[in-house]
Design a protein around this motif. Structure first.
Motif, PDB file in Angstrom:
ATOM      1  N   SER A   1       0.839  -1.192   0.000  1.00 44.52           N
ATOM      2  CA  SER A   1       0.000   0.000   0.000  1.00 44.52           C
ATOM      3  C   SER A   1       0.875   1.243   0.000  1.00 44.52           C
ATOM      4  N   ASP A   2       0.222   2.387  -0.056  1.00 51.95           N
ATOM      5  CA  ASP A   2       0.914   3.658   0.153  1.00 51.95           C
ATOM      6  C   ASP A   2       1.172   3.824   1.658  1.00 51.95           C
ATOM      7  N   TYR A   3       1.913   4.857   2.038  1.00 52.78           N
ATOM      8  CA  TYR A   3       2.162   5.141   3.452  1.00 52.78           C
ATOM      9  C   TYR A   3       0.856   5.527   4.150  1.00 52.78           C
ATOM     10  N   SER A   4       0.776   5.199   5.437  1.00 47.22           N
ATOM     11  CA  SER A   4      -0.456   5.470   6.181  1.00 47.22           C
ATOM     12  C   SER A   4      -0.154   5.751   7.644  1.00 47.22           C
ATOM     13  N   ASP A   5      -0.955   6.629   8.247  1.00 51.01           N
ATOM     14  CA  ASP A   5      -0.930   6.862   9.691  1.00 51.01           C
ATOM     15  C   ASP A   5      -2.130   6.222  10.362  1.00 51.01           C
ATOM     16  N   VAL A   6      -2.911   5.474   9.591  1.00 51.11           N
ATOM     17  CA  VAL A   6      -4.115   4.825  10.104  1.00 51.11           C
ATOM     18  C   VAL A   6      -3.799   3.380  10.447  1.00 51.11           C
ATOM     19  N   ASN A   7      -4.246   2.922  11.604  1.00 56.96           N
ATOM     20  CA  ASN A   7      -4.035   1.531  12.005  1.00 56.96           C
ATOM     21  C   ASN A   7      -4.811   0.584  11.100  1.00 56.96           C
ATOM     22  N   LEU A   8      -4.309  -0.623  10.982  1.00 53.77           N
ATOM     23  CA  LEU A   8      -4.925  -1.608  10.106  1.00 53.77           C
ATOM     24  C   LEU A   8      -6.390  -1.836  10.454  1.00 53.77           C
ATOM     25  N   SER A   9      -6.690  -1.898  11.745  1.00 52.61           N
ATOM     26  CA  SER A   9      -8.064  -2.159  12.180  1.00 52.61           C
ATOM     27  C   SER A   9      -9.023  -1.031  11.818  1.00 52.61           C
ATOM     28  N   GLU A  10      -8.473   0.164  11.556  1.00 53.43           N
ATOM     29  CA  GLU A  10      -9.297   1.325  11.241  1.00 53.43           C
ATOM     30  C   GLU A  10      -9.394   1.593   9.745  1.00 53.43           C
ATOM     31  N   PHE A  11      -8.570   0.892   8.975  1.00 54.22           N
ATOM     32  CA  PHE A  11      -8.530   1.132   7.528  1.00 54.22           C
ATOM     33  C   PHE A  11      -9.648   0.349   6.862  1.00 54.22           C
ATOM     34  N   ILE A  12     -10.436   1.015   6.039  1.00 55.45           N
ATOM     35  CA  ILE A  12     -11.578   0.355   5.406  1.00 55.45           C
ATOM     36  C   ILE A  12     -11.209  -0.237   4.050  1.00 55.45           C
ATOM     37  N   HIS A  13     -10.627   0.574   3.180  1.00 57.58           N
ATOM     38  CA  HIS A  13     -10.287   0.107   1.837  1.00 57.58           C
ATOM     39  C   HIS A  13      -8.802   0.359   1.578  1.00 57.58           C
ATOM     40  N   ILE A  14      -7.998  -0.682   1.658  1.00 59.03           N
ATOM     41  CA  ILE A  14      -6.568  -0.562   1.383  1.00 59.03           C
ATOM     42  C   ILE A  14      -6.335  -0.829  -0.102  1.00 59.03           C
ATOM     43  N   LYS A  15      -5.587   0.037  -0.743  1.00 59.75           N
ATOM     44  CA  LYS A  15      -5.321  -0.086  -2.166  1.00 59.75           C
ATOM     45  C   LYS A  15      -3.856  -0.441  -2.399  1.00 59.75           C
ATOM     46  N   ALA A  16      -3.626  -1.487  -3.198  1.00 62.87           N
ATOM     47  CA  ALA A  16      -2.252  -1.848  -3.570  1.00 62.87           C
ATOM     48  C   ALA A  16      -1.762  -0.881  -4.640  1.00 62.87           C
ATOM     49  N   ILE A  17      -0.570  -0.317  -4.439  1.00 67.96           N
ATOM     50  CA  ILE A  17      -0.049   0.634  -5.423  1.00 67.96           C
ATOM     51  C   ILE A  17       1.078   0.031  -6.266  1.00 67.96           C
ATOM     52  N   PHE A  18       1.681  -1.054  -5.801  1.00 68.27           N
ATOM     53  CA  PHE A  18       2.636  -1.795  -6.628  1.00 68.27           C
ATOM     54  C   PHE A  18       2.837  -3.177  -6.014  1.00 68.27           C
ATOM     55  N   GLU A  19       3.458  -4.085  -6.774  1.00 61.09           N
ATOM     56  CA  GLU A  19       3.723  -5.425  -6.283  1.00 61.09           C
ATOM     57  C   GLU A  19       5.066  -5.911  -6.787  1.00 61.09           C
ATOM     58  N   ILE A  20       5.647  -6.873  -6.061  1.00 65.93           N
ATOM     59  CA  ILE A  20       6.918  -7.483  -6.448  1.00 65.93           C
ATOM     60  C   ILE A  20       6.799  -8.989  -6.314  1.00 65.93           C
ATOM     61  N   ASP A  21       7.725  -9.714  -6.924  1.00 65.72           N
ATOM     62  CA  ASP A  21       7.747 -11.169  -6.788  1.00 65.72           C
ATOM     63  C   ASP A  21       8.252 -11.551  -5.407  1.00 65.72           C
ATOM     64  N   GLU A  22       7.549 -12.474  -4.766  1.00 60.34           N
ATOM     65  CA  GLU A  22       7.982 -12.927  -3.444  1.00 60.34           C
ATOM     66  C   GLU A  22       9.351 -13.588  -3.508  1.00 60.34           C
ATOM     67  N   SER A  23       9.625 -14.319  -4.590  1.00 63.19           N
ATOM     68  CA  SER A  23      10.924 -14.982  -4.723  1.00 63.19           C
ATOM     69  C   SER A  23      12.058 -13.966  -4.829  1.00 63.19           C
ATOM     70  N   GLU A  24      11.813 -12.852  -5.525  1.00 61.20           N
ATOM     71  CA  GLU A  24      12.824 -11.796  -5.612  1.00 61.20           C
ATOM     72  C   GLU A  24      13.057 -11.163  -4.254  1.00 61.20           C
ATOM     73  N   LEU A  25      11.971 -10.945  -3.528  1.00 55.86           N
ATOM     74  CA  LEU A  25      12.095 -10.377  -2.189  1.00 55.86           C
ATOM     75  C   LEU A  25      12.943 -11.284  -1.298  1.00 55.86           C
ATOM     76  N   LYS A  26      12.696 -12.559  -1.381  1.00 53.77           N
ATOM     77  CA  LYS A  26      13.452 -13.508  -0.553  1.00 53.77           C
ATOM     78  C   LYS A  26      14.944 -13.439  -0.875  1.00 53.77           C
ATOM     79  N   ASN A  27      15.284 -13.420  -2.160  1.00 49.78           N
ATOM     80  CA  ASN A  27      16.691 -13.365  -2.557  1.00 49.78           C
ATOM     81  C   ASN A  27      17.360 -12.067  -2.105  1.00 49.78           C
ATOM     82  N   GLU A  28      16.663 -10.944  -2.288  1.00 46.69           N
ATOM     83  CA  GLU A  28      17.223  -9.659  -1.901  1.00 46.69           C
ATOM     84  C   GLU A  28      17.359  -9.533  -0.390  1.00 46.69           C
TER      85      GLU A  28
END
Length: 217
Positions: free
Chosen positions: A153-180
Motif C-alpha cells: 500500500s501507500d504510506y499510512s498513519d491509520v491503524n490496520l483495524s481502522e482502515f476500510i479500503h486498502i489499495k495496492a499501489i505496486f507489487e513485487i515477486d515474493e521470490s525476488e524479495l526472498k533473494n534480496e
C-alpha cells in the motif's frame, strides 16, 4: 529490477570540519539546483556523503568506507556513556529501501531503524493473504501476499483495524524479495563486524555488544 538496500540516516551537519550551513530549499526552488548546492556544501564536511536519492539523508551501508564509518562512530559515541550502553545505545536510524530499477518505492520513515529488517522477514513468514501492517517508522505501510506476489500500500498513519479500503499501489515477486532479503541480511552482519573491528581499534569497551546494538542485531 527490484533491489533492497540497507541504509542508515546520516545528518551531514553532525560531521563538520568547521561551521557550515546547508542551502535552504526556499532559496533554490528548482530541485536540481538545490541538490547541486546541497552537495557542494556537504563536500566540505568531514564525511563523504552519497544519499540514495535527492532530499534524503539515507546512505547505503555498503558504500560507507571504514574512514567515514569511524567518523560516524566517534561522533555517535560522544553522546553516550559506553559503560551504560545498554540503556543509551539505539540502532542507527534508517532501514530497508526498496527500489525498482531507478525508482525508490519504499523508504524507512520517522523512528525507523535498521533493526526493522525483521519486519521484512515477517512478510516471508506470514502465511495469510490478508493485509498486514509493516513497521518502517511512521507513517507505515501495509502488505499482502497473493499468487507469488507481494502487494504494498501507500504510506499510512491509520491503524490496520481502522482502515476500510486498502489499495495496492505496486507489487513485487515474493521470490525476488526472498533473494534480496538474504543479501541485505548479510550486509547487516558485515556492517556489524566492521563496526566491532573499528571499536576494538578505538579501545572501546563492550565493542561487540555495542556493534550489535547499533545494527539492531
Amino acid at each position: 529490477m527490484m533491489k533492497l538496500i540497507n541504509a542508515i540516516e546520516i545528518a551531514p551537519l553532525r560531521y563538520p570540519k568547521e561551521t557550515h550551513e546547508l542551502p535552504e530549499i526556499s532559496d533554490y526552488p528548482a530541485p536540481d539546483e538545490w541538490f547541486r548546492k546541497w552537495e557542494e556544501a556537504v563536500s566540505k564536511l568531514n564525511i563523504d556523503f552519497h544519499a540514495i536519492q535527492k532530499d534524503s539523508y539515507l546512505v547505503d551501508i555498503e558504500v560507507i568506507n571504514d574512514e567515514n564509518l569511524q567518523i560516524i562512530l566517534e561522533t555517535n559515541l560522544q553522546e553516550i556513556d559506553c559503560e551504560k550502553f545498554e540503556d543509551e545505545m539505539v540502532a542507527f536510524d534508517g532501514g530497508i529501501v526498496l527500489k525498482d530499477d531507478s525508482q525508490v518505492l519504499i523508504t524507512p520513515t520517522c523512528c525507523g531503524n535498521i533493526g526493522n529488517i525483521n519486519e521484512w522477514q515477517r512478510i516471508l513468514d506470514n502465511k495469510t493473504s490478508d493485509w498486514s501492517e509493516m513497521w518502517i517508522g511512521h507513517p507505515w505501510i501495509f502488505y499482502r501476499k497473493e499468487n507469488g506476489k507481494v502487494q504494498f500500500s501507500d504510506y499510512s498513519d491509520v491503524n490496520l483495524s481502522e482502515f476500510i479500503h486498502i489499495k495496492a499501489i505496486f507489487e513485487i515477486d515474493e521470490s525476488e524479495l526472498k533473494n534480496e532479503l538474504e543479501k541485505v541480511k548479510q550486509h547487516q552482519i558485515n556492517f556489524k563486524n566492521r563496526i566491532s573491528n573499528i571499536l576494538h581499534k578505538m579501545n572501546i569497551k563492550n565493542a561487540e555488544k555495542i556493534s550489535k546494538r547499533m545494527t539492531g542485531i
